[in-house]
Design a protein around this motif. Sequence first.
Motif, mmCIF file in Angstrom:
data_model
loop_
_atom_site.group_PDB
_atom_site.id
_atom_site.type_symbol
_atom_site.label_atom_id
_atom_site.label_comp_id
_atom_site.label_asym_id
_atom_site.label_seq_id
_atom_site.Cartn_x
_atom_site.Cartn_y
_atom_site.Cartn_z
ATOM 1 N N PRO A 83 0.952 -1.226 0.547
ATOM 2 C CA PRO A 83 0.090 0.081 -0.525
ATOM 3 C C PRO A 83 0.648 1.741 0.451
ATOM 4 O O PRO A 83 0.081 2.137 -0.584
ATOM 5 N N ALA A 84 2.267 1.490 0.941
ATOM 6 C CA ALA A 84 2.953 2.762 0.380
ATOM 7 C C ALA A 84 3.091 3.042 -0.278
ATOM 8 O O ALA A 84 3.259 3.741 -1.007
ATOM 9 N N MET A 85 3.711 1.921 -1.835
ATOM 10 C CA MET A 85 4.164 1.869 -2.258
ATOM 11 C C MET A 85 3.150 2.725 -3.619
ATOM 12 O O MET A 85 3.005 3.035 -4.306
ATOM 13 N N THR A 86 1.689 2.087 -3.456
ATOM 14 C CA THR A 86 0.832 1.713 -4.680
ATOM 15 C C THR A 86 0.209 4.160 -4.292
ATOM 16 O O THR A 86 0.277 4.955 -4.791
ATOM 17 N N GLU A 87 0.379 4.295 -2.497
ATOM 18 C CA GLU A 87 -0.040 5.510 -2.393
ATOM 19 C C GLU A 87 0.533 6.025 -3.204
ATOM 20 O O GLU A 87 0.710 7.583 -3.667
ATOM 21 N N PHE A 88 2.629 5.916 -2.983
ATOM 22 C CA PHE A 88 3.145 7.125 -3.702
ATOM 23 C C PHE A 88 3.453 7.762 -4.930
ATOM 24 O O PHE A 88 4.098 8.055 -5.617
ATOM 25 N N VAL A 89 3.180 6.364 -6.024
ATOM 26 C CA VAL A 89 3.533 5.740 -7.381
ATOM 27 C C VAL A 89 2.025 7.076 -7.484
ATOM 28 O O VAL A 89 1.960 7.805 -8.339
ATOM 29 N N ASP A 90 0.806 6.696 -6.816
ATOM 30 C CA ASP A 90 -0.661 7.270 -7.430
ATOM 31 C C ASP A 90 -0.410 8.854 -6.861
ATOM 32 O O ASP A 90 -0.903 10.004 -8.059
ATOM 33 N N ARG A 91 0.539 9.276 -5.812
ATOM 34 C CA ARG A 91 0.660 10.981 -5.510
ATOM 35 C C ARG A 91 1.601 11.261 -6.895
ATOM 36 O O ARG A 91 0.747 12.697 -6.951
ATOM 37 N N ALA A 92 2.565 10.753 -7.074
ATOM 38 C CA ALA A 92 3.556 10.997 -7.690
ATOM 39 C C ALA A 92 2.629 11.478 -9.411
ATOM 40 O O ALA A 92 2.957 12.502 -10.522
ATOM 41 N N ALA A 93 1.905 10.441 -9.761
ATOM 42 C CA ALA A 93 1.237 10.430 -10.809
ATOM 43 C C ALA A 93 0.363 11.425 -10.763
ATOM 44 O O ALA A 93 0.509 12.354 -12.092
ATOM 45 N N GLY A 94 -0.364 12.203 -9.911
ATOM 46 C CA GLY A 94 -1.506 13.080 -9.610
ATOM 47 C C GLY A 94 -0.788 14.859 -10.176
ATOM 48 O O GLY A 94 -1.128 14.801 -10.702
ATOM 49 N N VAL A 95 0.601 14.638 -9.431
ATOM 50 C CA VAL A 95 1.051 15.723 -9.677
ATOM 51 C C VAL A 95 1.684 15.894 -11.226
ATOM 52 O O VAL A 95 1.250 17.071 -12.175
ATOM 53 N N LEU A 96 2.516 14.383 -11.370
ATOM 54 C CA LEU A 96 2.633 14.414 -13.084
ATOM 55 C C LEU A 96 1.365 14.474 -14.141
ATOM 56 O O LEU A 96 1.714 15.478 -15.515
ATOM 57 N N THR A 97 0.453 13.903 -14.028
ATOM 58 C CA THR A 97 -0.549 14.713 -14.582
ATOM 59 C C THR A 97 -1.055 15.760 -15.136
ATOM 60 O O THR A 97 -1.228 16.463 -15.886
ATOM 61 N N GLY A 98 -0.854 16.736 -14.196
ATOM 62 C CA GLY A 98 -1.238 17.621 -13.779
ATOM 63 C C GLY A 98 -0.512 19.112 -14.387
ATOM 64 O O GLY A 98 -0.667 20.168 -15.482
ATOM 65 N N ALA A 99 0.843 18.614 -14.590
ATOM 66 C CA ALA A 99 1.696 19.129 -16.105
ATOM 67 C C ALA A 99 2.015 18.292 -17.112
ATOM 68 O O ALA A 99 2.118 18.935 -17.376
ATOM 69 N N GLY A 100 0.438 18.008 -16.959
ATOM 70 C CA GLY A 100 0.750 16.806 -18.997
ATOM 71 C C GLY A 100 1.720 16.364 -18.887
ATOM 72 O O GLY A 100 2.151 15.433 -19.743
ATOM 73 N N LEU A 101 2.246 15.441 -18.361
ATOM 74 C CA LEU A 101 3.313 14.302 -18.465
ATOM 75 C C LEU A 101 2.797 12.532 -17.374
ATOM 76 O O LEU A 101 1.846 13.221 -17.016
ATOM 77 N N THR A 102 2.925 12.013 -18.423
ATOM 78 C CA THR A 102 2.414 10.643 -18.061
ATOM 79 C C THR A 102 3.361 9.472 -17.330
ATOM 80 O O THR A 102 4.258 9.805 -17.872
ATOM 81 N N LEU A 103 2.939 9.801 -15.564
ATOM 82 C CA LEU A 103 4.218 8.085 -14.873
ATOM 83 C C LEU A 103 3.852 6.487 -15.514
ATOM 84 O O LEU A 103 2.719 6.121 -15.169
ATOM 85 N N VAL A 104 5.191 5.949 -15.827
ATOM 86 C CA VAL A 104 5.335 4.721 -16.406
ATOM 87 C C VAL A 104 6.346 4.131 -15.155
ATOM 88 O O VAL A 104 7.144 4.289 -14.786
ATOM 89 N N THR A 105 4.940 3.397 -14.573
ATOM 90 C CA THR A 105 6.944 2.108 -13.968
ATOM 91 C C THR A 105 6.786 1.095 -14.288
ATOM 92 O O THR A 105 6.573 0.096 -14.623
ATOM 93 N N HIS A 106 7.704 0.576 -13.312
ATOM 94 C CA HIS A 106 8.998 -0.194 -14.235
ATOM 95 C C HIS A 106 9.862 -0.941 -12.570
ATOM 96 O O HIS A 106 10.236 -0.388 -12.662
ATOM 97 N N VAL A 107 9.507 -2.159 -13.006
ATOM 98 C CA VAL A 107 10.023 -3.809 -12.133
ATOM 99 C C VAL A 107 10.941 -3.687 -12.580
ATOM 100 O O VAL A 107 11.778 -4.321 -13.308
ATOM 101 N N HIS A 108 12.512 -3.270 -12.428
ATOM 102 C CA HIS A 108 14.102 -3.397 -12.506
ATOM 103 C C HIS A 108 14.306 -4.637 -12.561
ATOM 104 O O HIS A 108 14.685 -5.224 -11.152
ATOM 105 N N SER A 109 15.118 -5.648 -12.961
ATOM 106 C CA SER A 109 15.689 -6.590 -12.396
ATOM 107 C C SER A 109 17.071 -6.881 -12.861
ATOM 108 O O SER A 109 17.177 -7.824 -12.301
ATOM 109 N N GLY A 110 17.614 -6.039 -12.555
ATOM 110 C CA GLY A 110 18.981 -6.007 -12.367
ATOM 111 C C GLY A 110 19.822 -5.398 -13.256
ATOM 112 O O GLY A 110 20.959 -5.226 -13.643
ATOM 113 N N ASP A 111 19.509 -6.110 -14.713
ATOM 114 C CA ASP A 111 19.605 -5.866 -16.440
ATOM 115 C C ASP A 111 19.667 -4.519 -17.052
ATOM 116 O O ASP A 111 19.087 -4.612 -17.227
#
Length: 344
Positions: A83-111
């Motif tokens: 839940p903590a990470m979900t809330e982090f992403v949601d709020r960040a996405a809201g700020v960026l959307t207001g600026a005309g940007l789209t947030l994409v999340t990527h889970v990094h495997s290390g490669d």
Amino acid sequence: MAGKRPARRVTSTDVARETGLSRATVSFVLNDTPNQSIPQATRERVLQAAARLGYTPYAPARTLRSGRSDVVVLVLPGWPQGPAMTEFVDRAAGVLTGAGLTLVTHVHSGDPGMLANLWAALTPAAVFGMRPFTSEEAEGMRRAGVTAVLPPPQSPPGHDLGSSLWVRGIGRVQAEHLIAKGHTRLAYALPDDPRLTDLGRGRAEGAARACADARLSPPVVSAVPADTSAAAEVLTAWRALPAPPTAVCAFNDEVALALLSGMRTLGLDAPADLAVVGADDILAARFAVPSLTTVAIDSGDLGARIAHALLRILDGDPADPAAFPGVGPIPLPESVHVIERDSA
């Protein structure tokens, strides 16, 4: 039976046909091309037709024109996302959307090659990582033209949000709370999920640093499976030590709930026999018996801060690691706090 054909995307050519105007005129209006003397009435005619037809700009073409997309990439480590990470992403996405940007999340495997492919596919406007990028990863971003990066590629060791807040910060605050309550012998309960090994080790390290600052012995560290009987076995082993712990920091609330369940089978009470502090403040924590004291991150506020920091960089401000809340040697902010209930 043949399947339905996908709806054809509305293009600027359709808007030109709808308005009876030239494609060039429509393109100038839709792309807001500067230095074009197009009457306001014509502009409104084009925009109204575009809205009526459901026209949306074609992202790849916009990227070719501007040299970058309207995408911001958040690179996450391979943790289970709670839940903590979900809330982090949601709020960040809201700020960026207001600026005309789209947030994409990527889970990094290390490669690093996977990240290079991502930059090539998206040409992101900005990138944020929960840990510092390696020199190879940073070079891949440089080649792809990605210049707005947090943490900055040359950040000193330890300047990353992942290890400072989600990792060491939580462990430190847990231990400091118990020490302030008068406990001098602590334990740290790790999860048995291999995906969380590094994260758990980091939180235990944060607790150990708090103990060292208070001139106490480091916590006894044990893995606690999500099983009542297994948790009871760990508790029994702790109680058999020459100096058994009087309080335990649990990696997260799920591990803490397993400990409370194991304590009940042994006839032990929290906090009288063993004080228990969890982490993350999941919904079940408040309904536990006893209700669970826990450490939480105001992750939504943190996500909004990070998003605003990225926007400042895109506006031309320098990427300053010291501007990060709770990063490296910077003191932990009010974002990390104890929610005191009955278990500790």
